[in-house]
Motif scaffolding. Structure first.
Motif, PDB file in Angstrom:
ATOM      1  N   MET A   1       0.845  -1.196   0.000  1.00  0.00           N
ATOM      2  CA  MET A   1       0.000   0.000   0.000  1.00  0.00           C
ATOM      3  C   MET A   1       0.878   1.242   0.000  1.00  0.00           C
ATOM      4  O   MET A   1       1.906   1.294   0.680  1.00  0.00           O
ATOM      5  N   LEU A   2       0.473   2.237  -0.763  1.00  0.00           N
ATOM      6  CA  LEU A   2       1.146   3.531  -0.822  1.00  0.00           C
ATOM      7  C   LEU A   2       0.291   4.554  -0.081  1.00  0.00           C
ATOM      8  O   LEU A   2      -0.886   4.710  -0.369  1.00  0.00           O
ATOM      9  N   ASP A   3       0.908   5.234   0.865  1.00  0.00           N
ATOM     10  CA  ASP A   3       0.205   6.230   1.664  1.00  0.00           C
ATOM     11  C   ASP A   3       1.033   7.509   1.694  1.00  0.00           C
ATOM     12  O   ASP A   3       2.074   7.575   2.352  1.00  0.00           O
ATOM     13  N   VAL A   4       0.595   8.518   0.947  1.00  0.00           N
ATOM     14  CA  VAL A   4       1.305   9.796   0.865  1.00  0.00           C
ATOM     15  C   VAL A   4       0.626  10.785   1.811  1.00  0.00           C
ATOM     16  O   VAL A   4      -0.587  11.010   1.713  1.00  0.00           O
ATOM     17  N   ARG A   5       1.424  11.360   2.701  1.00  0.00           N
ATOM     18  CA  ARG A   5       0.883  12.258   3.716  1.00  0.00           C
ATOM     19  C   ARG A   5       1.578  13.617   3.671  1.00  0.00           C
ATOM     20  O   ARG A   5       2.733  13.761   4.071  1.00  0.00           O
ATOM     21  N   SER A   6       0.883  14.590   3.127  1.00  0.00           N
ATOM     22  CA  SER A   6       1.357  15.982   3.093  1.00  0.00           C
ATOM     23  C   SER A   6       2.766  16.116   2.527  1.00  0.00           C
ATOM     24  O   SER A   6       3.588  16.891   3.035  1.00  0.00           O
ATOM     25  N   ALA A   7       3.079  15.357   1.474  1.00  0.00           N
ATOM     26  CA  ALA A   7       4.399  15.445   0.848  1.00  0.00           C
ATOM     27  C   ALA A   7       4.586  16.847   0.262  1.00  0.00           C
ATOM     28  O   ALA A   7       3.725  17.348  -0.464  1.00  0.00           O
ATOM     29  N   ASP A  25      -4.233   1.582  -2.783  1.00  0.00           N
ATOM     30  CA  ASP A  25      -4.239   0.185  -2.340  1.00  0.00           C
ATOM     31  C   ASP A  25      -4.067  -0.723  -3.550  1.00  0.00           C
ATOM     32  O   ASP A  25      -4.794  -0.602  -4.531  1.00  0.00           O
ATOM     33  N   GLY A  26      -3.143  -1.644  -3.464  1.00  0.00           N
ATOM     34  CA  GLY A  26      -2.998  -2.641  -4.509  1.00  0.00           C
ATOM     35  C   GLY A  26      -2.307  -2.120  -5.750  1.00  0.00           C
ATOM     36  O   GLY A  26      -1.917  -0.952  -5.835  1.00  0.00           O
ATOM     37  N   GLY A  62       4.030   0.921   5.191  1.00  0.00           N
ATOM     38  CA  GLY A  62       4.316   1.466   6.511  1.00  0.00           C
ATOM     39  C   GLY A  62       5.696   2.064   6.682  1.00  0.00           C
ATOM     40  O   GLY A  62       5.980   2.666   7.720  1.00  0.00           O
ATOM     41  N   ARG A  63       6.580   1.941   5.681  1.00  0.00           N
ATOM     42  CA  ARG A  63       7.942   2.475   5.797  1.00  0.00           C
ATOM     43  C   ARG A  63       8.026   3.812   5.070  1.00  0.00           C
ATOM     44  O   ARG A  63       7.641   3.934   3.912  1.00  0.00           O
ATOM     45  N   ASP A  64       8.540   4.832   5.750  1.00  0.00           N
ATOM     46  CA  ASP A  64       8.647   6.167   5.166  1.00  0.00           C
ATOM     47  C   ASP A  64       9.882   6.227   4.282  1.00  0.00           C
ATOM     48  O   ASP A  64      11.018   6.318   4.769  1.00  0.00           O
ATOM     49  N   ILE A  65       9.683   6.215   2.979  1.00  0.00           N
ATOM     50  CA  ILE A  65      10.824   6.189   2.076  1.00  0.00           C
ATOM     51  C   ILE A  65      11.529   7.550   2.015  1.00  0.00           C
ATOM     52  O   ILE A  65      12.690   7.638   1.595  1.00  0.00           O
ATOM     53  N   LEU A  66      10.860   8.621   2.444  1.00  0.00           N
ATOM     54  CA  LEU A  66      11.504   9.935   2.458  1.00  0.00           C
ATOM     55  C   LEU A  66      12.585  10.016   3.533  1.00  0.00           C
ATOM     56  O   LEU A  66      13.464  10.879   3.467  1.00  0.00           O
ATOM     57  N   ALA A  67      12.525   9.115   4.503  1.00  0.00           N
ATOM     58  CA  ALA A  67      13.511   9.122   5.588  1.00  0.00           C
ATOM     59  C   ALA A  67      14.709   8.224   5.299  1.00  0.00           C
ATOM     60  O   ALA A  67      15.655   8.169   6.096  1.00  0.00           O
ATOM     61  N   LEU A  68      14.701   7.522   4.157  1.00  0.00           N
ATOM     62  CA  LEU A  68      15.786   6.583   3.852  1.00  0.00           C
ATOM     63  C   LEU A  68      17.030   7.327   3.393  1.00  0.00           C
ATOM     64  O   LEU A  68      16.962   8.367   2.739  1.00  0.00           O
ATOM     65  N   ARG A  69      18.177   6.754   3.722  1.00  0.00           N
ATOM     66  CA  ARG A  69      19.455   7.332   3.324  1.00  0.00           C
ATOM     67  C   ARG A  69      20.406   6.211   2.921  1.00  0.00           C
ATOM     68  O   ARG A  69      20.247   5.063   3.321  1.00  0.00           O
ATOM     69  N   GLY A  70      21.432   6.552   2.132  1.00  0.00           N
ATOM     70  CA  GLY A  70      22.501   5.628   1.817  1.00  0.00           C
ATOM     71  C   GLY A  70      22.031   4.342   1.180  1.00  0.00           C
ATOM     72  O   GLY A  70      21.259   4.330   0.210  1.00  0.00           O
ATOM     73  N   ALA A  71      22.508   3.213   1.738  1.00  0.00           N
ATOM     74  CA  ALA A  71      22.198   1.901   1.174  1.00  0.00           C
ATOM     75  C   ALA A  71      20.703   1.610   1.204  1.00  0.00           C
ATOM     76  O   ALA A  71      20.179   0.960   0.286  1.00  0.00           O
ATOM     77  N   ASP A  72      20.008   2.093   2.235  1.00  0.00           N
ATOM     78  CA  ASP A  72      18.564   1.865   2.315  1.00  0.00           C
ATOM     79  C   ASP A  72      17.840   2.578   1.170  1.00  0.00           C
ATOM     80  O   ASP A  72      16.899   2.034   0.586  1.00  0.00           O
ATOM     81  N   MET A  73      18.286   3.793   0.840  1.00  0.00           N
ATOM     82  CA  MET A  73      17.671   4.516  -0.272  1.00  0.00           C
ATOM     83  C   MET A  73      17.979   3.825  -1.595  1.00  0.00           C
ATOM     84  O   MET A  73      17.107   3.698  -2.461  1.00  0.00           O
ATOM     85  N   ARG A  74      19.204   3.358  -1.769  1.00  0.00           N
ATOM     86  CA  ARG A  74      19.546   2.652  -3.009  1.00  0.00           C
ATOM     87  C   ARG A  74      18.726   1.371  -3.160  1.00  0.00           C
ATOM     88  O   ARG A  74      18.304   1.021  -4.268  1.00  0.00           O
ATOM     89  N   ALA A  75      18.489   0.694  -2.048  1.00  0.00           N
ATOM     90  CA  ALA A  75      17.658  -0.512  -2.084  1.00  0.00           C
ATOM     91  C   ALA A  75      16.232  -0.160  -2.488  1.00  0.00           C
ATOM     92  O   ALA A  75      15.594  -0.883  -3.268  1.00  0.00           O
ATOM     93  N   ILE A 165       7.087  -0.988  -7.764  1.00  0.00           N
ATOM     94  CA  ILE A 165       6.396   0.170  -8.323  1.00  0.00           C
ATOM     95  C   ILE A 165       7.178   0.669  -9.524  1.00  0.00           C
ATOM     96  O   ILE A 165       8.412   0.736  -9.489  1.00  0.00           O
ATOM     97  N   ILE A 166       6.467   1.026 -10.594  1.00  0.00           N
ATOM     98  CA  ILE A 166       7.085   1.666 -11.753  1.00  0.00           C
ATOM     99  C   ILE A 166       6.549   3.093 -11.849  1.00  0.00           C
ATOM    100  O   ILE A 166       5.336   3.314 -11.889  1.00  0.00           O
ATOM    101  N   LEU A 167       7.476   4.052 -11.874  1.00  0.00           N
ATOM    102  CA  LEU A 167       7.135   5.457 -12.044  1.00  0.00           C
ATOM    103  C   LEU A 167       7.510   5.870 -13.457  1.00  0.00           C
ATOM    104  O   LEU A 167       8.640   5.646 -13.888  1.00  0.00           O
TER     105      LEU A 167
END
Length: 272
Positions: A1-7, A25-26, A62-75, A165-167
């Motif tokens: 699930m994708l949940d965007v909150r006040s991006a 959803d989905g 449930g994971r905030d991808i905006l908070a990812l850095r380094g190897a986690d962001m590359r993943a 996901i494909i953007l």
């Protein structure tokens, strides 16, 4: 699930993306429409981590991808493939190598420099190209292909990542109508057959109505419409593109041909 909150993304004092919120959803096919400068591309780049956000959250399972850095962001970027309007291929490199570059971040640098790839990866790249109808182009330089073929190579490169996901950032804006249809049919087939979420910035209302399960309309960085294609009335279109819009932007030369009289009638209304 994708949940965007006040991006939110600020450039100086200007909000390019202004408190955008949505939940998906989905494995839906989501189209984002709006005038140039509405914030569509910036939003996708925020999702992929190419542009840092100024605020808000983008949660995936449930994971905030905006908070990812380094190897986690590359993943994350390997799970969230990006397709660009101008293809972003290496022009003088052969097609199959361009596809293999979708998994560059899984390879040692020396292996990439020497263009050394496991046989299993090469076979998989060729299978993806075959699925997209361009396997015979594998040994050719990317620059030798037509625009539509190059965009399908870019899609193959994205699939090589095996993304969740494909953007797609205006994937057909530089293509003629026939190639635009082939590319959109390809993205829709991937969405349906693979169960992958596709989020695409689109340049035409008609394309959004034909391919999307859901449409997001953006104007001046904000979401001004969120609904199903059938709700894209003339009034809604004017809310998205502006009351003074003549809809030229939503009926460009890349509009995809359609055989249905309803779509023809709708296009005529948009141009009236």
């Amino acid at each position: 699930m994708l949940d965007v909150r006040s991006a939110t993304k600020l450039f100086g004092q200007k909000a390019a993306v202004d408190h955008v919120s949505m939940t998906v959803d989905g494995p839906a096919f989501v189209g984002i429409i709006g005038r140039s400068g509405a914030g569509k591309s910036t939003f996708l780049r925020m999702m992929n981590g190419l542009t840092p956000a100024s605020g808000g959250q983008i949660l995936v399972e449930g994971r905030d991808i905006l908070a990812l850095r380094g190897a986690d962001m590359r993943a994350w970027q390997s799970q969230c493939a990006m397709i660009f309007q101008q293809f972003n291929l290496v022009p003088r490199m052969d097609v199959v190598s361009n596809v293999l570059h979708g998994i560059l971040n899984r390879r040692a640098t020396w292996q990439t420099v020497l263009n050394l790839w496991p046989r299993a990866d090469i076979i998989r790249a060729l299978e993806i190209l075959d699925r997209l109808g361009i396997a015979e182009q594998a040994p050719k330089r990317a620059e030798a292909l037509s625009g539509g073929q190059q965009q399908r190579v870019a899609i193959a490169r994205a699939l090589m990542q095996d993304p969740r996901i494909i953007l797609a950032d205006e994937p057909i804006a530089s293509l003629d109508p026939m190639n635009a249809q082939i590319v959109m049919d390809t993205l829709k087939r991937i969405n349906v057959e693979d169960g992958r979420m596709v989020i695409a910035n689109l340049h035409t209302l008609d394309t959004a109505r034909r391919y999307c399960d859901r449409v997001i309309g953006m104007r001046d960085g904000r979401v001004v419409f969120d609904g199903v294609p059938a709700q894209l009335t003339t009034g809604v279109a004017r809310d998205i593109y502006g009351a003074d819009a003549d809809f030229n932007e939503s009926a460009t030369s890349t509009a995809i041909p359609t055989d249905t009289s309803a779509d023809a009638e709708y296009a005529a209304r948009m141009l009236a």
